[in-house]
Scaffold this motif. Sequence first.
Motif, PDB file in Angstrom:
ATOM      1  N   ASP A   1       0.970  -1.091  -0.064  1.00  0.00           N
ATOM      2  CA  ASP A   1       0.002   0.160  -0.031  1.00  0.00           C
ATOM      3  C   ASP A   1       0.738   1.137   0.153  1.00  0.00           C
ATOM      4  OD1 ASP A   1      -2.136  -1.614  -0.117  1.00  0.00           O
ATOM      5  OD2 ASP A   1      -2.765  -1.226   1.896  1.00  0.00           O
ATOM      6  N   LEU A   2       2.018   1.261   0.672  1.00  0.00           N
ATOM      7  CA  LEU A   2       2.881   2.630   0.594  1.00  0.00           C
ATOM      8  C   LEU A   2       3.345   2.609  -0.711  1.00  0.00           C
ATOM      9  CD1 LEU A   2       4.909   2.041   3.874  1.00  0.00           C
ATOM     10  CD2 LEU A   2       3.524   3.947   3.297  1.00  0.00           C
ATOM     11  N   ARG A   3       3.711   1.601  -1.288  1.00  0.00           N
ATOM     12  CA  ARG A   3       4.625   1.575  -2.748  1.00  0.00           C
ATOM     13  C   ARG A   3       3.283   1.953  -4.055  1.00  0.00           C
ATOM     14  NH1 ARG A   3       5.351  -3.738  -5.675  1.00  0.00           N
ATOM     15  NH2 ARG A   3       3.143  -3.339  -5.944  1.00  0.00           N
ATOM     16  N   ASP A   4       2.127   1.412  -3.758  1.00  0.00           N
ATOM     17  CA  ASP A   4       1.159   1.898  -4.648  1.00  0.00           C
ATOM     18  C   ASP A   4       0.409   3.225  -4.260  1.00  0.00           C
ATOM     19  OD1 ASP A   4       1.351  -0.589  -5.961  1.00  0.00           O
ATOM     20  OD2 ASP A   4      -0.156  -1.594  -5.078  1.00  0.00           O
ATOM     21  N   GLY A   5       0.705   3.918  -3.282  1.00  0.00           N
ATOM     22  CA  GLY A   5      -0.121   5.293  -2.957  1.00  0.00           C
ATOM     23  C   GLY A   5      -1.197   4.989  -2.358  1.00  0.00           C
ATOM     24  N   SER A   6      -2.115   5.856  -2.353  1.00  0.00           N
ATOM     25  CA  SER A   6      -3.723   5.648  -1.644  1.00  0.00           C
ATOM     26  C   SER A   6      -4.509   5.528  -2.566  1.00  0.00           C
ATOM     27  CB  SER A   6      -3.654   6.788  -0.687  1.00  0.00           C
ATOM     28  OG  SER A   6      -3.774   8.021  -1.547  1.00  0.00           O
ATOM     29  N   ALA A   7      -4.136   4.690  -3.610  1.00  0.00           N
ATOM     30  CA  ALA A   7      -5.232   4.387  -4.777  1.00  0.00           C
ATOM     31  C   ALA A   7      -6.260   3.399  -3.863  1.00  0.00           C
ATOM     32  CB  ALA A   7      -4.614   3.870  -5.823  1.00  0.00           C
ATOM     33  N   ILE A   8      -7.515   3.577  -4.259  1.00  0.00           N
ATOM     34  CA  ILE A   8      -8.502   2.579  -3.723  1.00  0.00           C
ATOM     35  C   ILE A   8      -9.049   1.968  -5.019  1.00  0.00           C
ATOM     36  CG2 ILE A   8     -11.105   2.633  -2.539  1.00  0.00           C
ATOM     37  CD1 ILE A   8      -8.556   3.887  -0.768  1.00  0.00           C
ATOM     38  N   THR A   9      -8.849   0.648  -4.994  1.00  0.00           N
ATOM     39  CA  THR A   9      -9.192  -0.180  -6.075  1.00  0.00           C
ATOM     40  C   THR A   9     -10.370  -1.005  -5.687  1.00  0.00           C
ATOM     41  OG1 THR A   9      -7.603  -1.764  -5.439  1.00  0.00           O
ATOM     42  CG2 THR A   9      -6.791   0.033  -7.004  1.00  0.00           C
ATOM     43  N   CYS A  10     -10.979  -1.565  -6.874  1.00  0.00           N
ATOM     44  CA  CYS A  10     -12.125  -2.328  -6.699  1.00  0.00           C
ATOM     45  C   CYS A  10     -12.132  -3.350  -7.932  1.00  0.00           C
ATOM     46  CB  CYS A  10     -13.585  -1.647  -6.575  1.00  0.00           C
ATOM     47  SG  CYS A  10     -14.816  -2.693  -6.531  1.00  0.00           S
ATOM     48  N   GLY A  11     -11.727  -4.651  -7.509  1.00  0.00           N
ATOM     49  CA  GLY A  11     -11.707  -5.400  -8.582  1.00  0.00           C
ATOM     50  C   GLY A  11     -10.605  -5.126  -9.714  1.00  0.00           C
ATOM     51  N   GLY A  12      -9.417  -4.644  -9.483  1.00  0.00           N
ATOM     52  CA  GLY A  12      -8.576  -4.001 -10.030  1.00  0.00           C
ATOM     53  C   GLY A  12      -8.525  -2.704 -10.776  1.00  0.00           C
ATOM     54  N   ARG A  13      -9.796  -2.159 -10.609  1.00  0.00           N
ATOM     55  CA  ARG A  13      -9.785  -0.699 -11.299  1.00  0.00           C
ATOM     56  C   ARG A  13      -9.664   0.298 -10.182  1.00  0.00           C
ATOM     57  NH1 ARG A  13     -15.243   1.829 -11.100  1.00  0.00           N
ATOM     58  NH2 ARG A  13     -16.574   0.540 -10.194  1.00  0.00           N
TER      59      ARG A  13
ATOM     60  N   GLY B   1     -16.940   9.283  -5.186  1.00  0.00           N
ATOM     61  CA  GLY B   1     -18.452   9.178  -5.810  1.00  0.00           C
ATOM     62  C   GLY B   1     -18.845   7.757  -6.408  1.00  0.00           C
ATOM     63  N   ASP B   2     -17.694   7.063  -6.553  1.00  0.00           N
ATOM     64  CA  ASP B   2     -17.767   5.887  -7.313  1.00  0.00           C
ATOM     65  C   ASP B   2     -18.287   4.751  -5.975  1.00  0.00           C
ATOM     66  OD1 ASP B   2     -16.696   6.632  -9.443  1.00  0.00           O
ATOM     67  OD2 ASP B   2     -14.905   5.796  -9.486  1.00  0.00           O
ATOM     68  N   THR B   3     -18.773   3.771  -6.744  1.00  0.00           N
ATOM     69  CA  THR B   3     -19.310   2.656  -5.734  1.00  0.00           C
ATOM     70  C   THR B   3     -18.722   1.418  -6.029  1.00  0.00           C
ATOM     71  OG1 THR B   3     -21.332   2.200  -6.733  1.00  0.00           O
ATOM     72  CG2 THR B   3     -21.308   3.706  -5.005  1.00  0.00           C
ATOM     73  N   CYS B   4     -18.250   0.377  -5.299  1.00  0.00           N
ATOM     74  CA  CYS B   4     -18.021  -0.926  -5.616  1.00  0.00           C
ATOM     75  C   CYS B   4     -18.790  -2.020  -5.160  1.00  0.00           C
ATOM     76  CB  CYS B   4     -16.396  -1.061  -4.991  1.00  0.00           C
ATOM     77  SG  CYS B   4     -15.680  -2.733  -5.026  1.00  0.00           S
ATOM     78  N   ARG B   5     -18.995  -2.843  -6.179  1.00  0.00           N
ATOM     79  CA  ARG B   5     -19.855  -4.027  -5.737  1.00  0.00           C
ATOM     80  C   ARG B   5     -18.973  -5.363  -5.527  1.00  0.00           C
ATOM     81  NH1 ARG B   5     -25.050  -3.117  -9.718  1.00  0.00           N
ATOM     82  NH2 ARG B   5     -26.008  -1.558  -8.355  1.00  0.00           N
ATOM     83  N   MET B   6     -19.172  -5.856  -4.505  1.00  0.00           N
ATOM     84  CA  MET B   6     -18.357  -7.241  -4.260  1.00  0.00           C
ATOM     85  C   MET B   6     -19.507  -8.178  -3.952  1.00  0.00           C
ATOM     86  SD  MET B   6     -15.568  -5.668  -1.656  1.00  0.00           S
ATOM     87  CE  MET B   6     -16.757  -4.226  -0.843  1.00  0.00           C
ATOM     88  N   HIS B   7     -19.195  -9.476  -4.635  1.00  0.00           N
ATOM     89  CA  HIS B   7     -19.992 -10.750  -4.686  1.00  0.00           C
ATOM     90  C   HIS B   7     -19.385 -11.617  -4.181  1.00  0.00           C
ATOM     91  CE1 HIS B   7     -22.672  -8.719  -7.982  1.00  0.00           C
ATOM     92  NE2 HIS B   7     -21.763  -8.159  -8.451  1.00  0.00           N
ATOM     93  N   SER B   8     -20.162 -12.197  -3.134  1.00  0.00           N
ATOM     94  CA  SER B   8     -19.698 -13.500  -2.574  1.00  0.00           C
ATOM     95  C   SER B   8     -20.972 -14.393  -2.218  1.00  0.00           C
ATOM     96  CB  SER B   8     -19.055 -12.788  -1.090  1.00  0.00           C
ATOM     97  OG  SER B   8     -18.744 -13.984  -0.349  1.00  0.00           O
ATOM     98  N   GLY B   9     -20.619 -15.274  -3.223  1.00  0.00           N
ATOM     99  CA  GLY B   9     -21.765 -16.371  -3.199  1.00  0.00           C
ATOM    100  C   GLY B   9     -23.265 -15.855  -3.589  1.00  0.00           C
ATOM    101  N   ASN B  10     -24.053 -15.850  -2.832  1.00  0.00           N
ATOM    102  CA  ASN B  10     -25.208 -14.964  -3.158  1.00  0.00           C
ATOM    103  C   ASN B  10     -25.430 -13.497  -2.697  1.00  0.00           C
ATOM    104  OD1 ASN B  10     -26.211 -17.369  -4.129  1.00  0.00           O
ATOM    105  ND2 ASN B  10     -27.145 -18.145  -2.482  1.00  0.00           N
ATOM    106  N   LYS B  11     -24.392 -13.376  -1.747  1.00  0.00           N
ATOM    107  CA  LYS B  11     -24.596 -11.955  -1.367  1.00  0.00           C
ATOM    108  C   LYS B  11     -23.856 -10.944  -1.926  1.00  0.00           C
ATOM    109  CE  LYS B  11     -23.083  -9.907   3.137  1.00  0.00           C
ATOM    110  NZ  LYS B  11     -22.495  -9.939   4.519  1.00  0.00           N
TER     111      LYS B  11
END
Length: 124
Positions: free
Chosen positions: A46-58, A63-73
Amino acid sequence: MSRESRRVPGPGPGPSRPTATQNMGCGLLVLLLIMGLVFLVKGVIDLRDGSAITCGGRTLHPGDTCRMHSGNKVTERTYEEMSARWDKAHPALATGLGAAAVAGSVILGLAMSWRIERGPRDRK
């Protein structure tokens, strides 16, 4: 000649065997070491990559949202919620905690090893 007179003196008692408590302590030290390594590696990344917030590689932006799928949830988190996580907000803290856990477990492990090899203290 009696049996005792034929006996050759040995080097003395060997190291004592670890007790159940010492075995449990060793197991907890290994767990602490593993957790420390995880925090250390994650913090360094995380120190190397800076403070970039990622979700599924993007990379997410405010203002963005991240959807995470875990089974049916399905879990949705906003950029703000994800950036508020302490490990993302303070990667140096995660790195420091990981380093402290690794160093502490190594030092305690060496101390326990020395104590097991030394055996119980002579009480006078």
